[in-house]
Motif scaffolding. Sequence first.
Motif, PDB file in Angstrom:
ATOM      1  N   GLY A  43       0.283  -7.682 -17.131  1.00 12.77           N
ATOM      2  CA  GLY A  43       0.705  -8.312 -15.899  1.00 12.77           C
ATOM      3  C   GLY A  43      -0.215  -9.468 -15.558  1.00 12.77           C
ATOM      4  N   ALA A  44      -0.101  -9.958 -14.313  1.00 16.26           N
ATOM      5  CA  ALA A  44      -0.891 -11.116 -13.907  1.00 16.26           C
ATOM      6  C   ALA A  44      -2.387 -10.826 -13.958  1.00 16.26           C
ATOM      7  CB  ALA A  44      -0.477 -11.541 -12.499  1.00 16.26           C
ATOM      8  N   GLN A  45      -2.788  -9.689 -13.410  1.00 17.66           N
ATOM      9  CA  GLN A  45      -4.207  -9.346 -13.393  1.00 17.66           C
ATOM     10  C   GLN A  45      -4.744  -9.148 -14.805  1.00 17.66           C
ATOM     11  OE1 GLN A  45      -5.356  -5.358 -12.173  1.00 17.66           O
ATOM     12  NE2 GLN A  45      -6.903  -6.199 -10.800  1.00 17.66           N
ATOM     13  N   ASN A  46      -3.978  -8.451 -15.629  1.00 17.06           N
ATOM     14  CA  ASN A  46      -4.429  -8.188 -16.992  1.00 17.06           C
ATOM     15  C   ASN A  46      -4.523  -9.469 -17.815  1.00 17.06           C
ATOM     16  OD1 ASN A  46      -4.390  -5.570 -16.192  1.00 17.06           O
ATOM     17  ND2 ASN A  46      -2.564  -4.984 -17.343  1.00 17.06           N
ATOM     18  N   ALA A  47      -3.575 -10.387 -17.599  1.00 15.22           N
ATOM     19  CA  ALA A  47      -3.621 -11.660 -18.309  1.00 15.22           C
ATOM     20  C   ALA A  47      -4.871 -12.445 -17.925  1.00 15.22           C
ATOM     21  CB  ALA A  47      -2.362 -12.477 -18.003  1.00 15.22           C
ATOM     22  N   PHE A  48      -5.248 -12.371 -16.647  1.00 18.63           N
ATOM     23  CA  PHE A  48      -6.454 -13.055 -16.186  1.00 18.63           C
ATOM     24  C   PHE A  48      -7.702 -12.446 -16.821  1.00 18.63           C
ATOM     25  CE2 PHE A  48      -9.970 -13.313 -13.073  1.00 18.63           C
ATOM     26  CZ  PHE A  48     -10.115 -14.687 -13.025  1.00 18.63           C
ATOM     27  N   VAL A  49      -7.764 -11.119 -16.847  1.00 21.73           N
ATOM     28  CA  VAL A  49      -8.908 -10.434 -17.464  1.00 21.73           C
ATOM     29  C   VAL A  49      -8.990 -10.790 -18.949  1.00 21.73           C
ATOM     30  CG1 VAL A  49      -9.926  -8.192 -18.021  1.00 21.73           C
ATOM     31  CG2 VAL A  49      -8.823  -8.535 -15.811  1.00 21.73           C
ATOM     32  N   LEU A  50      -7.844 -10.823 -19.611  1.00 27.50           N
ATOM     33  CA  LEU A  50      -7.816 -11.154 -21.037  1.00 27.50           C
ATOM     34  C   LEU A  50      -8.352 -12.561 -21.284  1.00 27.50           C
ATOM     35  CD1 LEU A  50      -6.921 -10.462 -23.945  1.00 27.50           C
ATOM     36  CD2 LEU A  50      -4.669 -11.396 -23.368  1.00 27.50           C
ATOM     37  N   ALA A  92     -15.876  -5.512 -13.403  1.00 31.24           N
ATOM     38  CA  ALA A  92     -16.404  -4.694 -12.304  1.00 31.24           C
ATOM     39  C   ALA A  92     -15.504  -4.751 -11.075  1.00 31.24           C
ATOM     40  CB  ALA A  92     -17.819  -5.143 -11.950  1.00 31.24           C
ATOM     41  N   VAL A  93     -15.028  -5.944 -10.739  1.00 30.83           N
ATOM     42  CA  VAL A  93     -14.147  -6.093  -9.569  1.00 30.83           C
ATOM     43  C   VAL A  93     -12.836  -5.336  -9.778  1.00 30.83           C
ATOM     44  CG1 VAL A  93     -12.745  -7.749  -8.270  1.00 30.83           C
ATOM     45  CG2 VAL A  93     -15.121  -8.277  -8.808  1.00 30.83           C
ATOM     46  N   CYS A  94     -12.249  -5.475 -10.965  1.00 30.40           N
ATOM     47  CA  CYS A  94     -10.994  -4.773 -11.258  1.00 30.40           C
ATOM     48  C   CYS A  94     -11.181  -3.260 -11.232  1.00 30.40           C
ATOM     49  CB  CYS A  94     -10.443  -5.214 -12.609  1.00 30.40           C
ATOM     50  SG  CYS A  94      -9.856  -6.916 -12.648  1.00 30.40           S
ATOM     51  N   MET A  95     -12.274  -2.793 -11.823  1.00 30.31           N
ATOM     52  CA  MET A  95     -12.558  -1.359 -11.835  1.00 30.31           C
ATOM     53  C   MET A  95     -12.734  -0.817 -10.418  1.00 30.31           C
ATOM     54  SD  MET A  95     -15.318  -0.876 -14.919  1.00 30.31           S
ATOM     55  CE  MET A  95     -14.847  -0.824 -16.649  1.00 30.31           C
ATOM     56  N   ALA A  96     -13.603  -1.482  -9.636  1.00 29.85           N
ATOM     57  CA  ALA A  96     -13.904  -1.008  -8.292  1.00 29.85           C
ATOM     58  C   ALA A  96     -12.663  -1.041  -7.404  1.00 29.85           C
ATOM     59  CB  ALA A  96     -15.010  -1.855  -7.675  1.00 29.85           C
ATOM     60  N   SER A  97     -11.862  -2.101  -7.522  1.00 29.98           N
ATOM     61  CA  SER A  97     -10.660  -2.230  -6.711  1.00 29.98           C
ATOM     62  C   SER A  97      -9.654  -1.138  -7.043  1.00 29.98           C
ATOM     63  CB  SER A  97     -10.022  -3.606  -6.922  1.00 29.98           C
ATOM     64  OG  SER A  97     -10.917  -4.643  -6.586  1.00 29.98           O
ATOM     65  N   ASP A  98      -9.443  -0.912  -8.335  1.00 28.32           N
ATOM     66  CA  ASP A  98      -8.475   0.105  -8.750  1.00 28.32           C
ATOM     67  C   ASP A  98      -8.929   1.497  -8.331  1.00 28.32           C
ATOM     68  OD1 ASP A  98      -5.955  -0.319  -9.919  1.00 28.32           O
ATOM     69  OD2 ASP A  98      -6.528   0.864 -11.673  1.00 28.32           O
ATOM     70  N   ALA A 156       3.501 -17.243  -4.468  1.00 28.06           N
ATOM     71  CA  ALA A 156       3.029 -18.629  -4.413  1.00 28.06           C
ATOM     72  C   ALA A 156       1.763 -18.806  -5.239  1.00 28.06           C
ATOM     73  CB  ALA A 156       2.770 -19.024  -2.958  1.00 28.06           C
ATOM     74  N   PHE A 157       0.844 -17.860  -5.129  1.00 25.36           N
ATOM     75  CA  PHE A 157      -0.401 -17.943  -5.894  1.00 25.36           C
ATOM     76  C   PHE A 157      -0.126 -17.895  -7.393  1.00 25.36           C
ATOM     77  CE2 PHE A 157      -3.735 -15.570  -8.147  1.00 25.36           C
ATOM     78  CZ  PHE A 157      -4.797 -16.445  -7.982  1.00 25.36           C
ATOM     79  N   LEU A 158       0.726 -16.967  -7.818  1.00 23.77           N
ATOM     80  CA  LEU A 158       1.019 -16.817  -9.238  1.00 23.77           C
ATOM     81  C   LEU A 158       1.753 -18.044  -9.780  1.00 23.77           C
ATOM     82  CD1 LEU A 158       2.130 -13.080  -9.401  1.00 23.77           C
ATOM     83  CD2 LEU A 158      -0.043 -14.062 -10.111  1.00 23.77           C
ATOM     84  N   ALA A 159       2.644 -18.616  -8.975  1.00 24.14           N
ATOM     85  CA  ALA A 159       3.366 -19.813  -9.413  1.00 24.14           C
ATOM     86  C   ALA A 159       2.399 -20.973  -9.633  1.00 24.14           C
ATOM     87  CB  ALA A 159       4.428 -20.190  -8.385  1.00 24.14           C
ATOM     88  N   LEU A 162     -14.542 -15.049  -8.994  1.00 22.59           N
ATOM     89  CA  LEU A 162     -14.445 -13.893  -8.109  1.00 22.59           C
ATOM     90  C   LEU A 162     -13.236 -14.005  -7.194  1.00 22.59           C
ATOM     91  CD1 LEU A 162     -15.540 -11.308  -6.810  1.00 22.59           C
ATOM     92  CD2 LEU A 162     -17.018 -12.748  -5.377  1.00 22.59           C
ATOM     93  N   LEU A 163     -13.038 -15.171  -6.592  1.00 19.96           N
ATOM     94  CA  LEU A 163     -11.907 -15.361  -5.682  1.00 19.96           C
ATOM     95  C   LEU A 163     -10.576 -15.223  -6.417  1.00 19.96           C
ATOM     96  CD1 LEU A 163     -13.162 -18.346  -3.464  1.00 19.96           C
ATOM     97  CD2 LEU A 163     -12.993 -15.909  -2.846  1.00 19.96           C
ATOM     98  N   ALA A 164     -10.508 -15.761  -7.629  1.00 19.72           N
ATOM     99  CA  ALA A 164      -9.282 -15.640  -8.414  1.00 19.72           C
ATOM    100  C   ALA A 164      -9.004 -14.185  -8.763  1.00 19.72           C
ATOM    101  CB  ALA A 164      -9.389 -16.470  -9.691  1.00 19.72           C
ATOM    102  N   CYS A 165     -10.045 -13.461  -9.143  1.00 20.90           N
ATOM    103  CA  CYS A 165      -9.884 -12.050  -9.505  1.00 20.90           C
ATOM    104  C   CYS A 165      -9.412 -11.228  -8.304  1.00 20.90           C
ATOM    105  CB  CYS A 165     -11.206 -11.505 -10.042  1.00 20.90           C
ATOM    106  SG  CYS A 165     -11.081  -9.854 -10.750  1.00 20.90           S
ATOM    107  N   LEU A 166      -9.989 -11.486  -7.137  1.00 26.78           N
ATOM    108  CA  LEU A 166      -9.575 -10.771  -5.924  1.00 26.78           C
ATOM    109  C   LEU A 166      -8.136 -11.108  -5.563  1.00 26.78           C
ATOM    110  CD1 LEU A 166     -12.802 -11.144  -3.739  1.00 26.78           C
ATOM    111  CD2 LEU A 166     -11.941  -9.055  -4.827  1.00 26.78           C
ATOM    112  N   ALA A 167      -7.748 -12.369  -5.756  1.00 29.17           N
ATOM    113  CA  ALA A 167      -6.378 -12.767  -5.455  1.00 29.17           C
ATOM    114  C   ALA A 167      -5.394 -12.064  -6.382  1.00 29.17           C
ATOM    115  CB  ALA A 167      -6.238 -14.284  -5.572  1.00 29.17           C
ATOM    116  N   PHE A 168      -5.701 -12.038  -7.687  1.00 28.84           N
ATOM    117  CA  PHE A 168      -4.826 -11.353  -8.631  1.00 28.84           C
ATOM    118  C   PHE A 168      -4.713  -9.867  -8.308  1.00 28.84           C
ATOM    119  CE2 PHE A 168      -5.605 -14.940 -11.646  1.00 28.84           C
ATOM    120  CZ  PHE A 168      -4.279 -15.244 -11.885  1.00 28.84           C
TER     121      PHE A 168
END
Length: 202
Positions: free
Chosen positions: A21-28, A42-48, A79-82, A113-119
């Motif tokens: 998905g969008a978040q995973n594509a960003f992490v990749l 770390a952000v993805c782990m803590a958020s999930d 809008a962010f993803l577009a 960091l901001l991009a990761c939080l947005a995703f």
Amino acid sequence: MLFSSAAAGFVTSAGLIIAIGAQNAFVLRQGVQRSHVGLVVAVCMASDMALIVCGVAGMGALVLAWPQLLQGLRFGGAAFLACYGLLAAHRAWRGTGALQPGQGQPQSRRRVLLACLAFTFLNPHVYLDPMVLLGTISTQFPGFEKTFAAGAATGSLLFFFSLGYGARWLRPILERPSAWRILEGSIACTMWAIAFKLVMGA
């Protein structure tokens, strides 16, 4: 029951997040570039983990009680993803040597960091899946909800760690500008497809 509840949480969590998905594509992408990988993972782990714990604790009902919030997240996330998809498409179209992994201008920690939080938090599905769905499934294991949550969190931790740090193995392939352009183009298509689904209410 202890093992089965943990295993159920692990398998369910992994099944929900394993799709690209969008978040995973960003992490990749960050993993391939080796750009602030530890921060992103770390952000993805803590958020999930936080969302899973909240869902098992019964907070998912509050999410369903606020449809206006999900509506706002739906259109804001679309809008962010577009926009991010447009940036990825632009990088794919340029396709210069500067776009090879590990090269080009370094990204700031704040921007990443901001991009990761947005995703992570602008997608309403991130609330419906970890909070509502996992929270609901955890009720099938009365007395073992915490074990279910621990299994689900473990699945999430292993996935994001493997995706972020395992992406570097793709680096030799993506050293070719054409392959890097394909990755960027795929990311753009992924972002646009998810944005379209969000707008359509899927």
